[in-house]
Design an enzyme around this catalytic site. Structure first.
Site, PDB file in Angstrom:
ATOM      1  N   LYS A 158       6.274  22.330 -16.352  1.00 45.36           N
ATOM      2  CA  LYS A 158       5.599  21.551 -16.194  1.00 45.36           C
ATOM      3  C   LYS A 158       4.762  21.493 -14.301  1.00 45.36           C
ATOM      4  CE  LYS A 158       4.169  16.905 -16.698  1.00 45.36           C
ATOM      5  NZ  LYS A 158       4.394  15.462 -16.768  1.00 45.36           N
ATOM      6  N   HIS A 214       7.714   7.447 -28.141  1.00 41.90           N
ATOM      7  CA  HIS A 214       6.825   8.196 -27.722  1.00 41.90           C
ATOM      8  C   HIS A 214       6.582   9.846 -28.216  1.00 41.90           C
ATOM      9  CE1 HIS A 214       3.708  10.585 -24.650  1.00 41.90           C
ATOM     10  NE2 HIS A 214       5.093  11.072 -25.226  1.00 41.90           N
ATOM     11  N   HIS A 244      -1.150   8.865 -28.377  1.00 41.43           N
ATOM     12  CA  HIS A 244      -1.570   7.453 -28.534  1.00 41.43           C
ATOM     13  C   HIS A 244      -1.916   6.754 -28.656  1.00 41.43           C
ATOM     14  CE1 HIS A 244      -0.767   9.546 -23.874  1.00 41.43           C
ATOM     15  NE2 HIS A 244       0.552   9.042 -24.288  1.00 41.43           N
ATOM     16  N   ARG A 249      -4.142  21.105 -16.075  1.00 36.73           N
ATOM     17  CA  ARG A 249      -2.910  20.081 -15.874  1.00 36.73           C
ATOM     18  C   ARG A 249      -3.513  19.239 -17.398  1.00 36.73           C
ATOM     19  NH1 ARG A 249      -0.276  15.695 -11.913  1.00 36.73           N
ATOM     20  NH2 ARG A 249       1.396  14.777 -13.886  1.00 36.73           N
ATOM     21  N   GLU A 284      -5.502  16.610 -12.572  1.00 35.92           N
ATOM     22  CA  GLU A 284      -5.648  17.451 -13.608  1.00 35.92           C
ATOM     23  C   GLU A 284      -7.667  16.805 -13.990  1.00 35.92           C
ATOM     24  OE1 GLU A 284      -5.459  14.375 -17.739  1.00 35.92           O
ATOM     25  OE2 GLU A 284      -3.321  14.436 -16.538  1.00 35.92           O
ATOM     26  N   ASN A 294      -1.540  17.708 -22.498  1.00 31.98           N
ATOM     27  CA  ASN A 294      -2.436  16.620 -23.043  1.00 31.98           C
ATOM     28  C   ASN A 294      -2.597  17.096 -25.025  1.00 31.98           C
ATOM     29  OD1 ASN A 294      -2.996  14.098 -21.437  1.00 31.98           O
ATOM     30  ND2 ASN A 294      -4.049  15.192 -20.332  1.00 31.98           N
ATOM     31  N   HIS A 311      -1.168  14.586 -27.641  1.00 30.59           N
ATOM     32  CA  HIS A 311      -1.068  13.014 -27.102  1.00 30.59           C
ATOM     33  C   HIS A 311      -2.511  12.564 -27.480  1.00 30.59           C
ATOM     34  CE1 HIS A 311       2.275  14.605 -24.255  1.00 30.59           C
ATOM     35  NE2 HIS A 311       2.359  13.999 -24.385  1.00 30.59           N
ATOM     36  N   GLU A 349       8.413  16.795 -26.181  1.00 29.23           N
ATOM     37  CA  GLU A 349       7.099  17.300 -24.820  1.00 29.23           C
ATOM     38  C   GLU A 349       8.058  18.917 -24.681  1.00 29.23           C
ATOM     39  OE1 GLU A 349       5.099  15.597 -23.411  1.00 29.23           O
ATOM     40  OE2 GLU A 349       4.859  13.209 -24.448  1.00 29.23           O
ATOM     41  N   ARG A 379       0.467  -1.532  -0.230  1.00 29.03           N
ATOM     42  CA  ARG A 379       0.106   0.290  -0.361  1.00 29.03           C
ATOM     43  C   ARG A 379       0.781   1.439   0.242  1.00 29.03           C
ATOM     44  NH1 ARG A 379      -4.065  -2.453   4.162  1.00 29.03           N
ATOM     45  NH2 ARG A 379      -5.550  -3.691   3.078  1.00 29.03           N
ATOM     46  N   LYS A 424       2.450  10.785 -11.712  1.00 30.96           N
ATOM     47  CA  LYS A 424       2.015  10.061 -13.024  1.00 30.96           C
ATOM     48  C   LYS A 424       2.852   9.067 -13.098  1.00 30.96           C
ATOM     49  CE  LYS A 424      -0.875  12.549 -15.777  1.00 30.96           C
ATOM     50  NZ  LYS A 424      -1.507  12.574 -17.745  1.00 30.96           N
TER      51      LYS A 424
END
Length: 356
Positions: free
Chosen positions: A218, A260, A243, A232, A228, A236, A239, A180, A116, A138
């Site tokens: 960032k 990427h 993606h 935020r 997000e 994207n 993306h 990026e 955990r 993330k």
């Protein structure tokens, strides 16, 4: 370069990295230290890191995973969880992720879920990870070829950006990370964009400063919106389609997988076109974006058949809600707009323009 404080962590640069990691170890006295690397960073980066690590009497174990996006999976997570258990890791153990975005994403997820949650530190070794993957908390893994479908937002104890690791990278990995940085300029700072697209006026000594500026951008965004819910989402841009393109090329054996940043560069070109049709992005800004991206990134052939499958993959994008695909588009360079809805016909038109 000064350190950058995030909501729950601190990002250190170059000479500060190892002193701060060692201070953390002395202060927190973890029960054991685990270092996660991939097959590349095991050879190219781990010796440099271990030479600067002061662990005292604390046991240090190194765990190695295969390199590459196709290994960012739950199966690899299971292997790392099992290794931690076999080495008797407890809740006071520390995991240090030394690698690119796959290592920092997967390692952060492993640490956030093992017992955990145990503490972790990211030491990004690629340009992409330095300016993007290891900043903002993330973590996660892919679900088949679908990007980052399983994960959690949870910042590590710190991030250590040692730009000397960049000397170990092949050119295509440097270019991937640069995508990026370009995105940060497009969604947040036109001046930064202009600087990046005129690198002929700079030399290699300016790279550290540009990386720092990207991390600052960032961090400003994620600090205001860590989960997000709004702002935020601007990160994207490129993306949503990018993606889907990355997933498609990764899943099909007859395609050469894209890095990427290579996929995101295509996504930014396509989404810039969509911006001209739906958000009023000017022709001059669109031409500026197209020229700036194509200075660095070559076009990739994408057939009509490919395009239709890629559009179908958009339904898996994490920004979607109630079955509707939500895009981040641009009203101008530096002025993004979130939650934009675009028809499939317009996306096909964007692909047609890209292919032409």
């Amino acid at each position: 370069m000064n350190s950058i404080s995030t909501k729950n962590s601190v990002i250190y640069f170059n000479s500060e990295v190892y002193s701060e990691v060692n201070n953390y170890i002395k202060t927190k006295n973890p029960s054991k230290i685990f270092i996660l690397v991939d097959t590349n960073t095991h050879d190219d980066c781990l010796p440099h890191f271990l030479a600067h690590l002061e662990s005292g009497d604390i046991v240090v174990e190194v765990m190695e995973m295969p390199n590459g996006e196709d290994h960012k999976t739950i199966d690899i997570c299971s292997g790392v969880w099992e290794a931690l258990s076999e080495y008797n890791a407890d809740r006071k153990s520390l995991l240090i992720n030394v690698g690119g975005g796959v290592v920092t994403d997967l390692g952060g997820f492993v640490a956030s879920t093992y017992m955990r949650g145990i503490s972790y530190i990211n030491i990004p070794t690629t340009l992409l990870a330095m300016v993007d993957a290891s900043v903002g908390g993330k973590t996660g893994v892919d679900l088949g070829a679908l990007k980052n479908q399983v994960g959690i937002i949870n910042e590590g104890e710190m991030v250590g950006v040692d730009t000397s690791f960049l000397s170990t990278l092949p050119q295509n990995e440097m270019v991937s990370g640069f995508a990026e940085m370009l995105k940060h300029g497009l969604v947040y700072d036109k001046t930064y964009w202009n600087t990046l697209t005129h690198l002929e006026n700079l030399d290699i000594s300016d790279l550290d400063g540009l990386i720092y500026d990207s991390v600052v951008i960032k961090n400003k965004v994620v600090s205001e919106d860590p989960k997000e819910q709004g702002l935020r989402k601007i990160l994207n841009f490129g993306h949503t389609i990018g993606h889907a393109i990355e997933s498609y090329f990764l899943a099909h054996a007859d395609k050469t997988p894209l890095l990427h940043g290579e996929a995101i560069a295509i996504g930014m070109l396509l989404e810039a076109y969509l911006s001209t049709k739906t958000c009023g992005l000017s022709t001059s800004d669109f031409e500026n974006i197209t020229e700036g991206i194509l200075k660095t990134f070559s076009k990739v052939p994408i057939t009509i058949e490919d395009q239709k499958i890629i559009i179908n993959l958009l339904k898996h994008d994490k920004k979607n809600s109630h079955g509707v695909v939500k895009f981040v588009l641009l009203e101008a360079i530096g002025t993004p707009k979130i939650n934009c809805v675009v028809s499939n016909e317009l996306i096909l038109e964007a692909f047609k323009h890209y292919s032409a």
